[in-house]
Design an enzyme around this catalytic site. Structure first.
Site, PDB file in Angstrom:
ATOM      1  N   HIS A  22       0.841  -1.206   0.000  1.00 30.10           N
ATOM      2  CA  HIS A  22       0.000   0.000   0.000  1.00 30.10           C
ATOM      3  C   HIS A  22       0.878   1.260   0.000  1.00 30.10           C
ATOM      4  O   HIS A  22       0.691   2.154  -0.827  1.00 30.10           O
ATOM      5  CB  HIS A  22      -0.911  -0.006   1.229  1.00 30.10           C
ATOM      6  CG  HIS A  22      -1.797   1.190   1.333  1.00 30.10           C
ATOM      7  ND1 HIS A  22      -3.081   1.206   0.863  1.00 30.10           N
ATOM      8  CD2 HIS A  22      -1.574   2.441   1.853  1.00 30.10           C
ATOM      9  CE1 HIS A  22      -3.624   2.398   1.089  1.00 30.10           C
ATOM     10  NE2 HIS A  22      -2.717   3.169   1.684  1.00 30.10           N
ATOM     11  N   GLU A  23       1.828   1.292   0.927  1.00 33.00           N
ATOM     12  CA  GLU A  23       2.712   2.464   1.001  1.00 33.00           C
ATOM     13  C   GLU A  23       3.644   2.532  -0.207  1.00 33.00           C
ATOM     14  O   GLU A  23       4.005   3.630  -0.653  1.00 33.00           O
ATOM     15  CB  GLU A  23       3.528   2.422   2.296  1.00 33.00           C
ATOM     16  CG  GLU A  23       2.696   2.421   3.575  1.00 33.00           C
ATOM     17  CD  GLU A  23       1.722   3.583   3.646  1.00 33.00           C
ATOM     18  OE1 GLU A  23       2.007   4.655   3.080  1.00 33.00           O
ATOM     19  OE2 GLU A  23       0.664   3.420   4.282  1.00 33.00           O
ATOM     20  N   HIS A  26       1.971   4.523  -2.955  1.00 34.30           N
ATOM     21  CA  HIS A  26       2.153   5.970  -2.768  1.00 34.30           C
ATOM     22  C   HIS A  26       3.560   6.393  -3.155  1.00 34.30           C
ATOM     23  O   HIS A  26       3.765   7.391  -3.866  1.00 34.30           O
ATOM     24  CB  HIS A  26       1.915   6.345  -1.298  1.00 34.30           C
ATOM     25  CG  HIS A  26       0.510   6.177  -0.829  1.00 34.30           C
ATOM     26  ND1 HIS A  26      -0.576   6.675  -1.508  1.00 34.30           N
ATOM     27  CD2 HIS A  26       0.019   5.564   0.282  1.00 34.30           C
ATOM     28  CE1 HIS A  26      -1.681   6.396  -0.837  1.00 34.30           C
ATOM     29  NE2 HIS A  26      -1.350   5.721   0.247  1.00 34.30           N
TER      30      HIS A  26
END
Length: 358
Positions: A22-23, A26
């Site tokens: 998820h990170e 980003h």
């Protein structure tokens, strides 16, 4: 003790992978957009492990329930030098900022598709067979002479293999007479019956009226090996299907149509991860895909502090032509934090209630 340790390891690996990717979503899109990244952290709170490469500090923090990517100029109030202006998140176009924020949940949906593709390709596609486990008295099936152990293999001369296919044909009949091809032992024969309206429960446990013939599934499951092309299509469709179902469950939970006691927290996730890991790699990977979809959907909720809250601010900015004032955003984030804390506490309470049976 070994089972508990196994459960913890399975949960930590699953959740760690989900948060990391998820990170990473980003991070990669921010880098692609030319935004400087100061910190890439798995977990919150005090930093336990720290490594610096270039301008970015990579770390593992004390509380592993999440993670974050801190970017240059992420806080609009932050003083950004003229040389760093082009690398500042706040000074990027609205489209670039939205892409960076949406990349986190997007990575979770992508992971789910990849996991489903792997499972469907190498382990096969599981499906529930059209074998009858029970027949209701005075039902169309009983009147036609169907018995437990029979397997439906054809509807109106169209071959079927799964319970879902049979259910779909029965619902689509609208009560019209149906010819069913049945296998019983080494015999194959045909029966004719007409479905009747009745009440059943959908996947969320809600009552619904539909056409029924009065049989229950035997619950037998078979696995079909699929080619990569078929597996790819199934991976995409299954991800979309589960995402929409997750949204539906959340909405109905908010309006009270689904019991909020079903909400689970880290203890339930750990228990599920341990159980599925013990059942085999395919089941464990399937759970990872489900959790990844849930994480993606939850992060897209329009709650400040979540990615969906940031995207909501961007929509407001696009409509207004200017961003919200810093004080308004701060208040919204405080409210969002309270909501998230309440949900986390309630989910943890549900976990404890399940463990102690209260």
């Amino acid at each position: 003790m070994i089972d508990i340790l196994y459960m913890i390891i399975a949960a930590v690996v699953a959740f760690g992978v989900l948060v990391f990717l998820h990170e990473l979503g980003h991070f990669l899109v921010a880098k692609k957009a030319g935004v400087g990244v100061v910190t890439f952290s798995i977990g919150f709170g005090p930093k336990v492990l720290i490594r610096r490469y270039g301008e970015t500090e990579y770390c593992v923090s004390a509380f592993p329930l999440g993670g974050y990517v801190k970017m240059v100029g992420e806080d609009p109030r932050e003083e950004v030098s003229t040389t760093d202006r082009d690398r500042s998140f706040a000074h990027q176009s609205l489209a670039s900022r939205a892409a960076i924020v949406a990349a986190g949940p997007g990575a979770n949906f992508l992971l789910a598709m990849i996991v489903f593709l792997f499972v469907f390709t190498f382990f096969g596609v599981p499906y529930r067979t059209a074998e009858i486990g029970g027949v209701q008295p005075d039902s169309p099936a009983a009147g036609a002479g169907l018995q437990a152990g029979d397997r439906i293999v054809m509807v109106a001369e169209r071959p079927i293999r799964s319970w879902d296919e049979l259910s779909g044909e029965v619902r689509a009949s609208q009560g019209r007479a149906m010819d069913l091809g049945v296998v019983r032992g080494d015999r194959e024969f045909t029966v004719t019956l007409s479905p009747k309206k009745g009440e059943t429960q959908n996947i969320l446990g809600e009552p619904e009226e539909t056409w029924l013939i009065g049989i229950q599934s035997a619950g037998t499951v078979e696995v079909e090996r699929g080619n990569p092309l078929t597996a790819g299509w199934l991976a995409v469709s299954r991800t979309v299907e589960i995402s929409l179902l997750t949204v539906e469950v959340l909405v109905k939970m908010v309006v009270g149509r689904v019991d909020s006691a079903n909400l689970g927290g880290p203890l339930m996730i750990a228990q599920m991860a341990g159980e599925q890991a013990q059942r085999g790699l395919a089941d464990y990977l399937f759970l990872v895909a489900l959790l990844s979809i849930n994480l993606g959907v939850l992060n897209l909720l329009p709650i400040p502090m979540l990615d969906g809250g940031h995207l909501l601010f961007f929509v407001i900015e696009a409509v207004r032509g200017s961003p919200l004032e810093a004080r308004q955003r701060e208040r919204a984030h405080q409210m969002g934090l309270l909501v998230l804390l309440f949900v986390m506490i309630y989910a943890f309470y549900n976990d404890l209630a399940r463990i102690f049976g209260s």
